[in-house]
Design an enzyme around this catalytic site. Structure first.
Site, PDB file in Angstrom:
ATOM      1  N   GLU A   1      49.163 -63.654   4.030  1.00 42.66           N
ATOM      2  CA  GLU A   1      49.795 -62.454   3.450  1.00 42.66           C
ATOM      3  C   GLU A   1      50.078 -62.700   1.979  1.00 42.66           C
ATOM      4  O   GLU A   1      50.581 -63.755   1.595  1.00 42.66           O
ATOM      5  CB  GLU A   1      51.138 -62.127   4.109  1.00 42.66           C
ATOM      6  CG  GLU A   1      51.054 -61.446   5.438  1.00 42.66           C
ATOM      7  CD  GLU A   1      52.432 -61.103   6.000  1.00 42.66           C
ATOM      8  OE1 GLU A   1      53.378 -60.872   5.210  1.00 42.66           O
ATOM      9  OE2 GLU A   1      52.555 -61.095   7.229  1.00 42.66           O
TER      10      GLU A   1
ATOM     11  N   GLU B   1      55.858 -65.987  10.446  1.00 43.09           N
ATOM     12  CA  GLU B   1      57.115 -66.195   9.719  1.00 43.09           C
ATOM     13  C   GLU B   1      58.304 -66.434  10.655  1.00 43.09           C
ATOM     14  O   GLU B   1      59.259 -65.647  10.689  1.00 43.09           O
ATOM     15  CB  GLU B   1      57.399 -65.000   8.794  1.00 43.09           C
ATOM     16  CG  GLU B   1      56.304 -64.760   7.772  1.00 43.09           C
ATOM     17  CD  GLU B   1      56.641 -63.627   6.799  1.00 43.09           C
ATOM     18  OE1 GLU B   1      57.699 -63.000   6.951  1.00 43.09           O
ATOM     19  OE2 GLU B   1      55.840 -63.396   5.892  1.00 43.09           O
TER      20      GLU B   1
HETATM   21  O1  IFM Z   1      56.135 -56.493   5.801  1.00 39.36           O
HETATM   22  C1  IFM Z   1      56.378 -57.858   5.809  1.00 39.36           C
HETATM   23  C2  IFM Z   1      55.611 -58.526   6.918  1.00 39.36           C
HETATM   24  O2  IFM Z   1      55.896 -57.981   8.162  1.00 39.36           O
HETATM   25  C3  IFM Z   1      55.948 -60.010   6.964  1.00 39.36           C
HETATM   26  N1  IFM Z   1      55.807 -60.615   5.672  1.00 39.36           N
HETATM   27  C4  IFM Z   1      56.407 -59.960   4.548  1.00 39.36           C
HETATM   28  C5  IFM Z   1      55.991 -58.495   4.505  1.00 39.36           C
HETATM   29  C6  IFM Z   1      56.637 -57.800   3.291  1.00 39.36           C
HETATM   30  O3  IFM Z   1      58.019 -57.877   3.365  1.00 39.36           O
END
Ligand code: IFM
Length: 478
Positions: free
Chosen positions: A383, A178
């Site tokens: 994710e 990200e």
């Molecule tokens: O916890 C975070 C992660 O580190 C990166 N993506 C989003 C998740 C939830 O906010």
């Protein structure tokens, strides 16, 4: 990863079968779980500094102990095996491996990840390593951080050290997690470390993160065996318009450029989008992009990692009901350079404990769009998950029906996207464990395994058992 065979619609009983070889995993990140912040040579990262700055993180929480995974990793791998996970996505802490952000690697740091990886492999769990999940060595920030080119150059050196040490056992690598958050929340709105609030620094950071990605892929490819796989994980925003008005369509275009195409453009097409350069011309002439940079950034990838939680709803500013919160934390400073005329809205529907709307159609649309835009690039959901206010009942059990419903809906969306032609090879749930949720500290629980922070005790929630069965069978029940 095995090529996914295309699957059809749900069976008569409503069950959905995923392709043979589909990868089922869970994800974590170093600063969020490891703790041991000052052990074995590790020095502070920007998140250690940020968390120690009063007022930055809820309750003054820090990652000093986190879930104590640095000491309890064996127990965590055993849990993963018990839960039948096929893969584990984790990140390496740069300040554990190269404490000052330059120079030789620290053996103890590398040994920690070697032991972890060896145990994963021994239990048949595929390690998927991310090089950077936001814990920049503080010394690198002091030398200028991501707005400066030198940080990209140093990152490539770190990538080489990591690949030299682990490339014989980790085949699947992700450069950055990200980068939008690193650049725009870290240097734009300041709600993430290092907490700077300068729109030009945010754009410079975005470019140097792109460059870091390209240079790291070069370093990885030079060192990995031919079966090695390289990727990047982007939190592609699924941006939607509030109404059909042309001004709202333009707001979508502008945010899509700043959130998504600022990364997919150079990484996957070898160019920055013209409209992004035009939109931000009042802030910068982008002269920090040097000759040859785009060629280095544009590397062939084995798959694209996609993180999705909720859609983004925008309109032209000034319309009815418009407000400025975009779900990325409150700050007087916007993470969106040159987008003053865009308003953000709460998407309809139920919300999670983060206040994020639950909308699996966003994931479907995102996967379909990526499949159309980049037809030959396999996708992996790296994710997806939800925070809820979980608690252990009197019998010690943790029931989390909201998370099961969330996962069920989003997995059905992934299945439908595959049925409609998207080449999605795997799904990583966020997160294995409850953990340090950045500026929210420990107040938000994303785990499928409950962590009792005072004792460190792990208790699989009902969702962990549910997901284990889906992973074991490859079938999403009706
Ligand atoms: O916890 C975070 C992660 O580190 C990166 N993506 C989003 C998740 C939830 O906010």
């Amino acid at each position: 990863m095995v090529i996914a065979a295309q699957q059809g619609e749900p069976g008569q009983d409503g069950a959905r079968t995923f392709p043979e070889g589909f990868l089922w995993g869970s994800a974590t990140a170093s600063y969020q779980i490891e703790g041991a912040a000052a052990e074995d040579g590790r020095t502070p990262s920007i998140w250690d500094t940020y968390a120690r700055t009063p007022g930055r993180v809820r309750n003054g929480d820090t990652g000093d102990v986190a879930t104590d995974h640095y000491h309890r990793w064996r127990e965590d791998v055993a849990l993963m095996a018990e839960l039948g996970l096929g893969a584990y996505r984790f990140s390496l802490a740069w300040p554990r491996i190269q404490p000052t952000g330059r120079g030789p690697a620290v053996q103890k740091g590398l040994d920690f990840y070697r032991r972890l990886v060896d145990d994963l492999l021994a239990k048949g769990i595929r390690p998927v390593a991310t090089l950077y999940h936001w814990d920049l060595p503080q010394e690198s920030e002091d030398a200028g951080g991501w707005p400066e080119r030198v940080t990209a150059e140093r990152f490539a050196e770190y990538a080489a050290l990591a690949a030299d040490a682990l490339g014989d056992r980790v085949t699947t690598w992700t450069t950055l997690n990200e980068p939008w958050c690193s650049a725009f929340l870290g240097y734009g709105s300041g709600v993430h470390a290092p907490g700077r609030t300068d729109p030009v620094a945010a754009l410079r950071a975005a470019h140097h993160l792109n460059l870091a990605h390209g240079m790291a892929v070069e370093a990885l490819r030079d060192r990995l065996p031919s079966a090695g796989q390289c990727s990047v994980t982007l939190n592609i925003h699924q941006v939607r318009a509030l109404t059909g008005a042309p001004g709202d369509a333009d707001a979508v275009r502008r945010i899509d450029a700043l959130a998504n195409r600022v990364f997919t453009g150079p990484m996957l097409r070898g160019e920055y989008p013209e409209d992004l350069l035009k939109d931000t011309a009042g802030l910068t002439d982008w002269a920090f992009v040097r000759d040859g940079d785009l060629r280095r950034i544009h590397q062939p990838l084995d798959f694209l990692g996609v993180n999705y939680y909720t859609p983004t709803l925008v309109s032209e500013a000034g319309g009815a009901g418009s407000h400025t919160s975009d779900g990325h934390g409150d700050s007087a400073h916007s993470p969106w350079p040159a987008a003053e005329r865009v308003a953000f809205h709460q998407p309809p529907g139920d919300t999670t404990a983060m206040g994020w709307a639950v909308d699996p159609t966003g994931l479907y649309d995102l996967l379909r769009r990526l499949a159309d835009d980049f037809p030959r690039l396999p996708l992996v959901v790296t994710e997806n998950g939800a925070a809820f206010d979980d608690y252990a009942g009197p019998d010690g059990r943790v029931e989390d029906p909201g998370r099961i419903a969330y996962l069920r809906g989003h997995l059905a969306a992934v299945h439908r996207a595959i049925a409609d032609g998207a080449d999605v090879r795997g799904y990583f749930l966020w997160s294995l464990l409850d953990n340090f949720e950045w500026a929210h500290g420990y107040s938000k629980r994303f785990g499928t395994v409950y962590v009792d922070y005072p004792t460190g005790t792990r208790t699989p929630k009902a969702s962990a058992r549910w997901y284990a069965e889906v992973a074991r069978s490859g079938v999403l029940p009706a």
